[in-house]
Design a protein around this motif. Sequence first.
Motif, PDB file in Angstrom:
ATOM      1  N   TYR A  53       0.843  -1.195   0.000  1.00  0.00           N
ATOM      2  CA  TYR A  53       0.000   0.000   0.000  1.00  0.00           C
ATOM      3  C   TYR A  53       0.878   1.245   0.000  1.00  0.00           C
ATOM      4  CZ  TYR A  53      -3.777  -3.234   1.185  1.00  0.00           C
ATOM      5  OH  TYR A  53      -4.687  -4.257   1.162  1.00  0.00           O
ATOM      6  N   PRO A  54       0.375   2.374  -0.514  1.00  0.00           N
ATOM      7  CA  PRO A  54      -0.959   2.560  -1.065  1.00  0.00           C
ATOM      8  C   PRO A  54      -1.127   1.812  -2.395  1.00  0.00           C
ATOM      9  CG  PRO A  54       0.364   4.506  -1.442  1.00  0.00           C
ATOM     10  CD  PRO A  54       1.179   3.616  -0.559  1.00  0.00           C
ATOM     11  N   ALA A  55      -2.322   1.288  -2.622  1.00  0.00           N
ATOM     12  CA  ALA A  55      -2.624   0.544  -3.843  1.00  0.00           C
ATOM     13  C   ALA A  55      -3.518   1.391  -4.747  1.00  0.00           C
ATOM     14  CB  ALA A  55      -3.326  -0.762  -3.501  1.00  0.00           C
ATOM     15  N   VAL A  56      -3.170   1.420  -6.031  1.00  0.00           N
ATOM     16  CA  VAL A  56      -3.958   2.132  -7.038  1.00  0.00           C
ATOM     17  C   VAL A  56      -4.781   1.106  -7.801  1.00  0.00           C
ATOM     18  CG1 VAL A  56      -3.911   3.690  -9.018  1.00  0.00           C
ATOM     19  CG2 VAL A  56      -2.111   3.837  -7.277  1.00  0.00           C
ATOM     20  N   LEU A  57      -6.100   1.209  -7.700  1.00  0.00           N
ATOM     21  CA  LEU A  57      -6.988   0.294  -8.406  1.00  0.00           C
ATOM     22  C   LEU A  57      -7.451   0.935  -9.713  1.00  0.00           C
ATOM     23  CD1 LEU A  57      -9.082  -0.981  -5.357  1.00  0.00           C
ATOM     24  CD2 LEU A  57      -6.930  -1.871  -6.281  1.00  0.00           C
ATOM     25  N   GLY A  58      -8.397   0.294 -10.376  1.00  0.00           N
ATOM     26  CA  GLY A  58      -8.931   0.813 -11.632  1.00  0.00           C
ATOM     27  C   GLY A  58      -8.443   0.016 -12.822  1.00  0.00           C
ATOM     28  N   ASN A  59      -9.379  -0.536 -13.589  1.00  0.00           N
ATOM     29  CA  ASN A  59      -9.034  -1.314 -14.783  1.00  0.00           C
ATOM     30  C   ASN A  59      -9.142  -0.486 -16.063  1.00  0.00           C
ATOM     31  OD1 ASN A  59      -8.817  -4.545 -14.250  1.00  0.00           O
ATOM     32  ND2 ASN A  59     -10.060  -3.574 -12.674  1.00  0.00           N
ATOM     33  N   ASP A  60     -10.319   0.070 -16.320  1.00  0.00           N
ATOM     34  CA  ASP A  60     -10.564   0.743 -17.598  1.00  0.00           C
ATOM     35  C   ASP A  60      -9.965   2.141 -17.661  1.00  0.00           C
ATOM     36  OD1 ASP A  60     -12.018  -1.412 -18.462  1.00  0.00           O
ATOM     37  OD2 ASP A  60     -13.974  -0.511 -18.077  1.00  0.00           O
ATOM     38  N   PHE A  61      -9.528   2.514 -18.849  1.00  0.00           N
ATOM     39  CA  PHE A  61      -9.021   3.873 -19.049  1.00  0.00           C
ATOM     40  C   PHE A  61      -9.195   4.297 -20.498  1.00  0.00           C
ATOM     41  CE2 PHE A  61      -5.485   1.018 -19.968  1.00  0.00           C
ATOM     42  CZ  PHE A  61      -5.024   1.506 -21.182  1.00  0.00           C
ATOM     43  N   ALA A  62      -9.197   5.594 -20.687  1.00  0.00           N
ATOM     44  CA  ALA A  62      -9.045   6.209 -22.011  1.00  0.00           C
ATOM     45  C   ALA A  62      -8.113   7.384 -21.825  1.00  0.00           C
ATOM     46  CB  ALA A  62     -10.381   6.656 -22.572  1.00  0.00           C
ATOM     47  N   GLY A  63      -7.198   7.567 -22.762  1.00  0.00           N
ATOM     48  CA  GLY A  63      -6.230   8.634 -22.597  1.00  0.00           C
ATOM     49  C   GLY A  63      -5.352   8.808 -23.811  1.00  0.00           C
ATOM     50  N   VAL A  64      -4.187   9.390 -23.577  1.00  0.00           N
ATOM     51  CA  VAL A  64      -3.264   9.759 -24.651  1.00  0.00           C
ATOM     52  C   VAL A  64      -1.921   9.078 -24.417  1.00  0.00           C
ATOM     53  CG1 VAL A  64      -2.090  11.681 -25.788  1.00  0.00           C
ATOM     54  CG2 VAL A  64      -4.421  11.973 -24.914  1.00  0.00           C
ATOM     55  N   VAL A  65      -1.359   8.490 -25.451  1.00  0.00           N
ATOM     56  CA  VAL A  65      -0.080   7.796 -25.343  1.00  0.00           C
ATOM     57  C   VAL A  65       1.035   8.787 -25.014  1.00  0.00           C
ATOM     58  CG1 VAL A  65       1.653   6.434 -26.570  1.00  0.00           C
ATOM     59  CG2 VAL A  65      -0.783   5.954 -26.909  1.00  0.00           C
ATOM     60  N   GLU A  66       1.805   8.447 -23.959  1.00  0.00           N
ATOM     61  CA  GLU A  66       2.942   9.274 -23.545  1.00  0.00           C
ATOM     62  C   GLU A  66       4.273   8.679 -23.997  1.00  0.00           C
ATOM     63  OE1 GLU A  66       3.583  12.088 -21.048  1.00  0.00           O
ATOM     64  OE2 GLU A  66       1.698  12.648 -22.009  1.00  0.00           O
ATOM     65  N   HIS A  67       4.404   7.367 -23.894  1.00  0.00           N
ATOM     66  CA  HIS A  67       5.653   6.681 -24.280  1.00  0.00           C
ATOM     67  C   HIS A  67       5.310   5.350 -24.935  1.00  0.00           C
ATOM     68  CE1 HIS A  67       8.214   9.487 -22.092  1.00  0.00           C
ATOM     69  NE2 HIS A  67       7.421   9.357 -21.042  1.00  0.00           N
ATOM     70  N   VAL A  68       6.100   4.969 -25.930  1.00  0.00           N
ATOM     71  CA  VAL A  68       5.945   3.672 -26.595  1.00  0.00           C
ATOM     72  C   VAL A  68       7.270   2.923 -26.507  1.00  0.00           C
ATOM     73  CG1 VAL A  68       4.123   4.433 -28.159  1.00  0.00           C
ATOM     74  CG2 VAL A  68       6.518   4.714 -28.827  1.00  0.00           C
ATOM     75  N   PRO A  69       7.255   1.588 -26.719  1.00  0.00           N
ATOM     76  CA  PRO A  69       8.474   0.801 -26.528  1.00  0.00           C
ATOM     77  C   PRO A  69       9.573   1.081 -27.552  1.00  0.00           C
ATOM     78  CG  PRO A  69       6.514  -0.597 -26.433  1.00  0.00           C
ATOM     79  CD  PRO A  69       6.081   0.735 -26.934  1.00  0.00           C
ATOM     80  N   TYR A  70       9.186   1.427 -28.794  1.00  0.00           N
ATOM     81  CA  TYR A  70      10.188   1.638 -29.839  1.00  0.00           C
ATOM     82  C   TYR A  70       9.580   2.511 -30.938  1.00  0.00           C
ATOM     83  CZ  TYR A  70       7.531  -2.409 -31.526  1.00  0.00           C
ATOM     84  OH  TYR A  70       6.520  -3.269 -31.869  1.00  0.00           O
ATOM     85  N   ALA A  71      10.434   3.081 -31.765  1.00  0.00           N
ATOM     86  CA  ALA A  71      10.001   4.100 -32.717  1.00  0.00           C
ATOM     87  C   ALA A  71       8.961   3.602 -33.718  1.00  0.00           C
ATOM     88  CB  ALA A  71      11.217   4.653 -33.467  1.00  0.00           C
ATOM     89  N   ALA A  72       9.061   2.341 -34.147  1.00  0.00           N
ATOM     90  CA  ALA A  72       8.158   1.815 -35.169  1.00  0.00           C
ATOM     91  C   ALA A  72       6.933   1.125 -34.576  1.00  0.00           C
ATOM     92  CB  ALA A  72       8.916   0.835 -36.063  1.00  0.00           C
ATOM     93  N   HIS A  73       6.673   1.350 -33.298  1.00  0.00           N
ATOM     94  CA  HIS A  73       5.511   0.737 -32.645  1.00  0.00           C
ATOM     95  C   HIS A  73       4.217   1.194 -33.330  1.00  0.00           C
ATOM     96  CE1 HIS A  73       2.638  -0.221 -29.379  1.00  0.00           C
ATOM     97  NE2 HIS A  73       3.531  -1.126 -29.024  1.00  0.00           N
ATOM     98  N   PRO A  74       3.196   0.301 -33.421  1.00  0.00           N
ATOM     99  CA  PRO A  74       1.930   0.687 -34.075  1.00  0.00           C
ATOM    100  C   PRO A  74       1.244   1.891 -33.431  1.00  0.00           C
ATOM    101  CG  PRO A  74       2.043  -1.695 -33.785  1.00  0.00           C
ATOM    102  CD  PRO A  74       3.208  -1.124 -33.050  1.00  0.00           C
ATOM    103  N   LEU A  75       1.432   2.062 -32.120  1.00  0.00           N
ATOM    104  CA  LEU A  75       0.901   3.238 -31.445  1.00  0.00           C
ATOM    105  C   LEU A  75       1.977   4.320 -31.400  1.00  0.00           C
ATOM    106  CD1 LEU A  75      -0.950   1.553 -28.433  1.00  0.00           C
ATOM    107  CD2 LEU A  75      -1.971   2.464 -30.543  1.00  0.00           C
TER     108      LEU A  75
END
Length: 324
Positions: free
Chosen positions: A63-85
């Motif tokens: 703890y503290p524990a952050v719950l919550g499953n669903d989300f909608a938002g904006v991509v901040e970081h992706v794993p690599y440059a050619a990622h689909p997102l």
Amino acid sequence: MTDTMRALVIDRTGDADELHLAEVGRPTRISDEVVVRVIAAGVNPIDVKTRAGRGTSAAITGYPAVLGNDFAGVVEHVPYAAHPLHVGDRVYGSARPPRTPGSFAEFVTVSSMSVAPMPASLGFVEAAALPIAALTAWGAIVDVARVHDGQRVLVHAGAGGVGHLAVQLAAYFGAHVTATCGPDNVEFVQGLGAQHVIDYRAERFEEVAGEQDVVIDLIGNVKDDTGSRSLDVIRHGGLIVNVPTGSWPTMADEAAARGIRATGYSCSPDARTLAVLTRLVDDGALRVHVDRELPLERGAEAHRLVEGGHVRGKVVLRVAPDPE
């Protein structure tokens, strides 16, 4: 950019008042994970159960524990440059709390397989209402029941988060849909495509529903033995799909004794299925209803609404303003 974020947390399991805002560390991205700046977060029964000490609370390791499953938002970081997102993409999906911090926070880090581009026709609040409920409805109706033309399908709690989507999907695939709901929701559920809507306060569904091929049970035996009574309307060899975890422990034995197939169901975050659901939404074949939008700081109120069990569609927490 700081290493902390604002989040709705619990310091122990318990009632809804355990939820409070706090500054916590931002989750660390690894491997294929994507970082999303959360704009809105849907509230699901599993979030409520986990907060109360049931659900997935056994996996809380600190703890503290952050719950919550669903989300909608904006991509901040992706794993690599050619990622689909790409950074800046509008996306929606599901986190995996409490294995990792959830979506009741300014940022969430999730597997690439758990996030997909948002439906173009939806805003962030509506999109955040979809993932768990829509994936569950799809899994029960399509993957498990394989609903098709001419079948008779009964959906319990047809106005609820999963139910209002399950009714639409069953109708979309050609079933004759019967649904139960409260008196205030009869017209709403009819508008979703149910041919027969039963006000559970006025009628016993087993007396008026007729024989069914499939029952999608979103209640179980926690209220008026709804699960057990459902067996009275299912044909021999038919199927019951029970969704709420722990709501009907004796289901398998009771169904087997009546010659009825039975299974539980738990959905998995799946970007590929989300992409299919996105097309249905943008084509106008599937719509999501948001009963209430509340700011993140009113998370306890949101939990109490869901816990009360009479929400039409979904409750969503607003985490941040829409980006310009």
